[in-house]
Design a protein around this motif. Structure first.
Motif, PDB file in Angstrom:
ATOM      1  N   LEU A  12     -75.983  62.279  52.095  1.00 52.15           N
ATOM      2  CA  LEU A  12     -74.828  61.581  51.530  1.00 52.15           C
ATOM      3  C   LEU A  12     -74.537  62.044  50.108  1.00 52.15           C
ATOM      4  O   LEU A  12     -73.372  62.239  49.728  1.00 52.15           O
ATOM      5  CB  LEU A  12     -75.074  60.071  51.550  1.00 52.15           C
ATOM      6  CG  LEU A  12     -75.052  59.410  52.932  1.00 52.15           C
ATOM      7  CD1 LEU A  12     -75.522  57.963  52.838  1.00 52.15           C
ATOM      8  CD2 LEU A  12     -73.652  59.472  53.542  1.00 52.15           C
ATOM      9  N   VAL A  13     -75.587  62.217  49.299  1.00 50.69           N
ATOM     10  CA  VAL A  13     -75.393  62.694  47.930  1.00 50.69           C
ATOM     11  C   VAL A  13     -74.808  64.103  47.943  1.00 50.69           C
ATOM     12  O   VAL A  13     -73.852  64.416  47.219  1.00 50.69           O
ATOM     13  CB  VAL A  13     -76.713  62.660  47.138  1.00 50.69           C
ATOM     14  CG1 VAL A  13     -76.552  63.346  45.788  1.00 50.69           C
ATOM     15  CG2 VAL A  13     -77.188  61.225  46.947  1.00 50.69           C
ATOM     16  N   GLY A  14     -75.372  64.980  48.792  1.00 51.82           N
ATOM     17  CA  GLY A  14     -74.867  66.341  48.870  1.00 51.82           C
ATOM     18  C   GLY A  14     -73.420  66.393  49.336  1.00 51.82           C
ATOM     19  O   GLY A  14     -72.619  67.179  48.826  1.00 51.82           O
ATOM     20  N   GLY A  15     -73.076  65.533  50.320  1.00 46.83           N
ATOM     21  CA  GLY A  15     -71.695  65.492  50.780  1.00 46.83           C
ATOM     22  C   GLY A  15     -70.744  65.026  49.701  1.00 46.83           C
ATOM     23  O   GLY A  15     -69.646  65.578  49.536  1.00 46.83           O
ATOM     24  N   MET A  16     -71.162  64.016  48.938  1.00 44.89           N
ATOM     25  CA  MET A  16     -70.336  63.530  47.828  1.00 44.89           C
ATOM     26  C   MET A  16     -70.154  64.609  46.771  1.00 44.89           C
ATOM     27  O   MET A  16     -69.033  64.843  46.283  1.00 44.89           O
ATOM     28  CB  MET A  16     -70.990  62.296  47.199  1.00 44.89           C
ATOM     29  CG  MET A  16     -70.278  61.782  45.955  1.00 44.89           C
ATOM     30  SD  MET A  16     -71.228  60.537  45.045  1.00 44.89           S
ATOM     31  CE  MET A  16     -72.598  61.514  44.403  1.00 44.89           C
ATOM     32  N   GLU A  17     -71.236  65.278  46.395  1.00 49.48           N
ATOM     33  CA  GLU A  17     -71.160  66.302  45.353  1.00 49.48           C
ATOM     34  C   GLU A  17     -70.339  67.514  45.796  1.00 49.48           C
ATOM     35  O   GLU A  17     -69.685  68.168  44.982  1.00 49.48           O
ATOM     36  CB  GLU A  17     -72.573  66.713  44.942  1.00 49.48           C
ATOM     37  CG  GLU A  17     -73.319  65.591  44.222  1.00 49.48           C
ATOM     38  CD  GLU A  17     -74.718  65.976  43.785  1.00 49.48           C
ATOM     39  OE1 GLU A  17     -75.199  65.409  42.790  1.00 49.48           O
ATOM     40  OE2 GLU A  17     -75.329  66.848  44.441  1.00 49.48           O
ATOM     41  N   LYS A  18     -70.359  67.784  47.091  1.00 52.69           N
ATOM     42  CA  LYS A  18     -69.555  68.894  47.609  1.00 52.69           C
ATOM     43  C   LYS A  18     -68.073  68.684  47.323  1.00 52.69           C
ATOM     44  O   LYS A  18     -67.330  69.646  47.101  1.00 52.69           O
ATOM     45  CB  LYS A  18     -69.796  69.025  49.116  1.00 52.69           C
ATOM     46  CG  LYS A  18     -68.995  70.136  49.778  1.00 52.69           C
ATOM     47  CD  LYS A  18     -69.399  70.316  51.230  1.00 52.69           C
ATOM     48  CE  LYS A  18     -69.034  69.109  52.068  1.00 52.69           C
ATOM     49  NZ  LYS A  18     -69.311  69.326  53.496  1.00 52.69           N
ATOM     50  N   TYR A  19     -67.656  67.413  47.302  1.00 54.03           N
ATOM     51  CA  TYR A  19     -66.257  67.082  47.019  1.00 54.03           C
ATOM     52  C   TYR A  19     -66.030  66.701  45.556  1.00 54.03           C
ATOM     53  O   TYR A  19     -65.002  66.136  45.209  1.00 54.03           O
ATOM     54  CB  TYR A  19     -65.788  65.962  47.941  1.00 54.03           C
ATOM     55  CG  TYR A  19     -65.583  66.426  49.364  1.00 54.03           C
ATOM     56  CD1 TYR A  19     -64.435  67.104  49.733  1.00 54.03           C
ATOM     57  CD2 TYR A  19     -66.561  66.210  50.332  1.00 54.03           C
ATOM     58  CE1 TYR A  19     -64.240  67.542  51.039  1.00 54.03           C
ATOM     59  CE2 TYR A  19     -66.387  66.639  51.642  1.00 54.03           C
ATOM     60  CZ  TYR A  19     -65.218  67.302  51.988  1.00 54.03           C
ATOM     61  OH  TYR A  19     -65.049  67.743  53.283  1.00 54.03           O
ATOM     62  N   GLY A  20     -67.003  66.996  44.705  1.00 55.75           N
ATOM     63  CA  GLY A  20     -66.811  66.800  43.273  1.00 55.75           C
ATOM     64  C   GLY A  20     -67.362  65.517  42.713  1.00 55.75           C
ATOM     65  O   GLY A  20     -67.206  65.243  41.516  1.00 55.75           O
ATOM     66  N   GLY A  21     -68.027  64.693  43.534  1.00 52.44           N
ATOM     67  CA  GLY A  21     -68.623  63.454  43.040  1.00 52.44           C
ATOM     68  C   GLY A  21     -69.851  63.718  42.190  1.00 52.44           C
ATOM     69  O   GLY A  21     -70.451  64.803  42.239  1.00 52.44           O
ATOM     70  N   ARG A  22     -70.256  62.722  41.423  1.00 56.65           N
ATOM     71  CA  ARG A  22     -71.363  62.876  40.477  1.00 56.65           C
ATOM     72  C   ARG A  22     -72.329  61.702  40.596  1.00 56.65           C
ATOM     73  O   ARG A  22     -71.906  60.544  40.652  1.00 56.65           O
ATOM     74  CB  ARG A  22     -70.808  62.946  39.061  1.00 56.65           C
ATOM     75  CG  ARG A  22     -71.850  63.056  37.951  1.00 56.65           C
ATOM     76  CD  ARG A  22     -71.156  63.121  36.601  1.00 56.65           C
ATOM     77  NE  ARG A  22     -72.110  63.232  35.500  1.00 56.65           N
ATOM     78  CZ  ARG A  22     -71.758  63.245  34.215  1.00 56.65           C
ATOM     79  NH1 ARG A  22     -70.474  63.168  33.874  1.00 56.65           N
ATOM     80  NH2 ARG A  22     -72.682  63.356  33.256  1.00 56.65           N
ATOM     81  N   LEU A  23     -73.613  61.986  40.654  1.00 57.25           N
ATOM     82  CA  LEU A  23     -74.652  60.965  40.678  1.00 57.25           C
ATOM     83  C   LEU A  23     -75.416  60.984  39.372  1.00 57.25           C
ATOM     84  O   LEU A  23     -75.890  62.040  38.939  1.00 57.25           O
ATOM     85  CB  LEU A  23     -75.619  61.215  41.837  1.00 57.25           C
ATOM     86  CG  LEU A  23     -76.900  60.372  41.861  1.00 57.25           C
ATOM     87  CD1 LEU A  23     -76.582  58.887  42.070  1.00 57.25           C
ATOM     88  CD2 LEU A  23     -77.860  60.872  42.952  1.00 57.25           C
ATOM     89  N   MET A  24     -75.548  59.826  38.713  1.00 59.66           N
ATOM     90  CA  MET A  24     -76.320  59.710  37.485  1.00 59.66           C
ATOM     91  C   MET A  24     -77.496  58.777  37.738  1.00 59.66           C
ATOM     92  O   MET A  24     -77.319  57.577  37.964  1.00 59.66           O
ATOM     93  CB  MET A  24     -75.442  59.161  36.358  1.00 59.66           C
ATOM     94  CG  MET A  24     -74.307  60.092  35.947  1.00 59.66           C
ATOM     95  SD  MET A  24     -73.222  59.363  34.681  1.00 59.66           S
ATOM     96  CE  MET A  24     -74.392  59.106  33.338  1.00 59.66           C
ATOM     97  N   LEU A  25     -78.712  59.341  37.743  1.00 55.75           N
ATOM     98  CA  LEU A  25     -79.923  58.554  37.933  1.00 55.75           C
ATOM     99  C   LEU A  25     -80.396  57.990  36.594  1.00 55.75           C
ATOM    100  O   LEU A  25     -79.968  58.432  35.530  1.00 55.75           O
ATOM    101  CB  LEU A  25     -81.005  59.418  38.568  1.00 55.75           C
ATOM    102  CG  LEU A  25     -80.693  59.985  39.957  1.00 55.75           C
ATOM    103  CD1 LEU A  25     -81.792  60.930  40.410  1.00 55.75           C
ATOM    104  CD2 LEU A  25     -80.481  58.870  40.966  1.00 55.75           C
ATOM    105  N   SER A  26     -81.296  57.007  36.670  1.00 57.08           N
ATOM    106  CA  SER A  26     -81.822  56.346  35.468  1.00 57.08           C
ATOM    107  C   SER A  26     -80.686  55.908  34.545  1.00 57.08           C
ATOM    108  O   SER A  26     -80.780  56.016  33.316  1.00 57.08           O
ATOM    109  CB  SER A  26     -82.787  57.280  34.721  1.00 57.08           C
ATOM    110  OG  SER A  26     -83.863  57.670  35.556  1.00 57.08           O
ATOM    111  N   SER A  27     -79.636  55.407  35.157  1.00 56.80           N
ATOM    112  CA  SER A  27     -78.434  55.000  34.408  1.00 56.80           C
ATOM    113  C   SER A  27     -78.097  53.562  34.784  1.00 56.80           C
ATOM    114  O   SER A  27     -77.304  53.306  35.700  1.00 56.80           O
ATOM    115  CB  SER A  27     -77.259  55.933  34.711  1.00 56.80           C
ATOM    116  OG  SER A  27     -77.550  57.260  34.311  1.00 56.80           O
TER     117      SER A  27
END
Length: 559
Positions: free
Chosen positions: A288-303
């Motif tokens: 799911l994270v990889g699919g989101m990032e493929k379309y330009g999404g961003r994940l910020m951990l420890s946030s």
């Protein structure tokens, strides 16, 4: 770092699986990119949508929004993504915090798992191991059950006799049209605005007209269906109470009939199977994270989000982060936190009092006890099952404390999850552990350690019914409590989720009285369970998307 979805809650099936054989669907899942380790004000930026929390609901929502063309940032408090589905590694053992029994992720069409629809939309395929058996230990005895109707009929014949078999056949006839009605509109077609008249009602009008009468029965409690079918056999009633409880956190008298109808549609038909993703639950999260990032999404951990920001007009305009940093949201803020935890993020005086009070008073399910064990597998049966359910007693109900124990040993299907010659095991009490006895305890105190020891004995005893010498075999273990849930998952009272009873109340949709603030996850419709939270994330994303883009997505994934 423990929690969350009792293993049966991911249940919805596909087709083509027989005996104890395994079929592996080979595909490549998109790996998650490493998140840049930014701190303080360096994390500040502007985006279209901020999603609070990287649980399955939040990631499904974020991934679809990214596909719809929005700039999306997901803020996760933990240093591991996945929420209640996250996993971690210790000394070569891979441990999972929640879900462990899945199906329908490779499915296509209206009957597939909603998570499967999201993965399909994002172009993500998982390596899936197919199987169809699980072990059951109940007061009547121990039996290996196979997904599908025929095997359960054999079980009923052995332990209850022909009258019970006749009742089960009658129930199957009653459930058949209900199961069809439950799949007439896929969750991916829903949105929480007038556009639903086009994407859901209009698009699937023929199915609605065909199943309308049966569809009306789906919103009530499943116990009503059982009563209407005159199901009286105590084992069947107990069994269906158990399955209902594992699906929703409530017995049949509190579980909506639609949820059980979905399960019947997949579990009690010919040629159905279960699925386990190679790499476990973290493979789903990474996909799911990889699919989101493929379309330009961003994940910020420890946030960790400390506050949802509102502009002068009262619209949600972004979030502030602990330790510094502000993320501005042009379009929306979507909370994947529970309803109780979301309320803490908004200034009380900015919320309508009645709505705030109603949401704060939402009844909560109890919490969990967890036991994770890494152990030596030498000499064990090579056909050891992945899943085991232990019911210590029917009296008093399946939701009584210290009763039902769920056990998952994922390394029996995926050896990569443990060192060579070893196994990893997760046993837990599914939403039956009262928070009250833990409230206020210092996690470093002798009192806390003593209570952990006492309350985990039922887990050890459950595992011993499967592996009698497990205590000798154990090389490492850890115990999780409601305080563990509360701490690592930011869950109010470590709760499993809202205890909303079918027929008495409904799960709310993703909208809130604050413009630009939405919710997703198990505090929103359709409710608790991995398929349900995937659906909730889909519905929230669809609500923000243009109707025509939503329609094209349904075309793209064959719905």
């Amino acid at each position: 770092m423990l929690q969350a979805r009792p293993s049966l809650h991911g249940a919805r099936g596909g087709a083509q699986g027989t005996g104890r054989s395994l079929v592996v669907t080979r595909a490549v899942s998109a790996p998650a990119k490493p998140t840049p380790k930014l701190t303080g004000e360096a994390r500040s930026h502007e985006t279209d949508v901020v999603v609070i929390g990287s649980g399955i609901g939040g990631l499904c929502c974020a991934g679809l929004l990214a596909k719809y063309g929005y700039k999306v940032t997901v803020c996760e408090s933990h240093y591991i993504a996945g929420g209640a589905a996250h996993a971690w590694e210790r000394d070569g053992y891979h441990f999972e915090s929640g879900p462990s029994l899945y199906s329908g992720m490779a499915g296509r069409g209206k009957e597939a798992n909603p998570l499967g629809h999201v993965l399909q939309a994002l172009g993500v395929e998982l390596d899936l191991i197919r199987y169809n058996t699980w072990n059951v230990v109940v007061p009547e005895g121990t039996f290996l059950t196979r997904i599908g109707n025929d095997n359960f009929v054999d079980v009923l014949t052995q332990i209850r006799g022909p009258e019970a078999v006749a009742e089960w056949a009658r129930l199957q006839e009653v459930m058949r049209p209900l199961a069809k009605a439950a799949t007439m509109i896929p969750p991916a077609a829903f949105r929480y605005d007038p556009g639903a008249l086009v994407t859901a009602i209009g698009r699937y009008l023929p199915s609605l007209l065909e199943s309308g009468a049966n569809a009306a029965k789906l919103s009530g409690p499943f116990a009503g269906v059982l009563d209407g079918a005159n199901i009286r056999d105590p084992f069947i009633r107990n069994w269906l109470d158990l399955l209902s409880f594992l699906l929703s956190g409530l017995p049949a008298n509190g579980t909506v009939a639609a949820e059980v109808a979905f399960m019947f549609n997949e579990w009690y038909r010919p040629d159905c199977f279960l699925e386990f993703p190679v790499g476990g639950s973290q493979a789903m999260v990474q996909g799911l994270v990889g699919g989101m990032e493929k379309y330009g999404g961003r994940l910020m951990l420890s946030s960790h989000v400390e506050r949802i920001l509102l502009d002068d007009k009262g619209k949600a305009s972004g979030v502030s982060l602990r330790g510094g940093g502000t993320i501005k949201a042009r379009k929306a803020v979507i909370s994947n936190a529970s309803v109780w935890d979301t309320l803490k993020l908004v200034p009380t005086d900015r919320l309508p009092e009645q709505w705030r009070r109603e949401r704060a008073d939402t009844p909560a399910c109890p919490s969990f006890m967890h036991l994770h064990i890494g152990f030596d597998a030498k000499g064990l049966d090579p056909d050891l099952e992945l899943h085991h359910i232990v019911v210590n007693r029917w009296e008093g109900g399946v939701d009584q404390p210290q009763n039902v124990v769920l056990i998952s040993i994922p390394s029996v299907k995926d050896p990569s999850m443990a060192p060579a010659g070893k196994h990893c095991l997760h046993a837990y009490l599914p939403a039956t552990e009262p928070y009250e006895i833990w409230k206020g305890l210092d996690r470093r105190s002798p009192e806390y350690a003593k209570l952990k020891e006492e309350r985990s004995q039922v887990l050890w005893a459950g595992v011993e019914k499967i592996i009698p010498d497990i205590r000798k075999r154990a090389e490492l273990f850890s115990v999780g409590t409601p305080l563990t849930h509360e701490r690592f998952l930011r869950r109010h009272r470590g709760s499993y989720g809202p205890a909303i009873q079918a027929g008495k109340a409904l799960f709310p949709g993703p909208t809130t009285p604050i413009p630009g603030l939405y919710m997703t996850g198990d505090s929103t419709f359709p409710g608790i369970g991995l398929p349900a939270v995937a659906a909730s994330g889909t519905i929230a994303a669809n609500t923000l998307a243009p109707i025509w883009d939503h329609w094209k997505l349904l075309d793209e994934i064959g719905l």
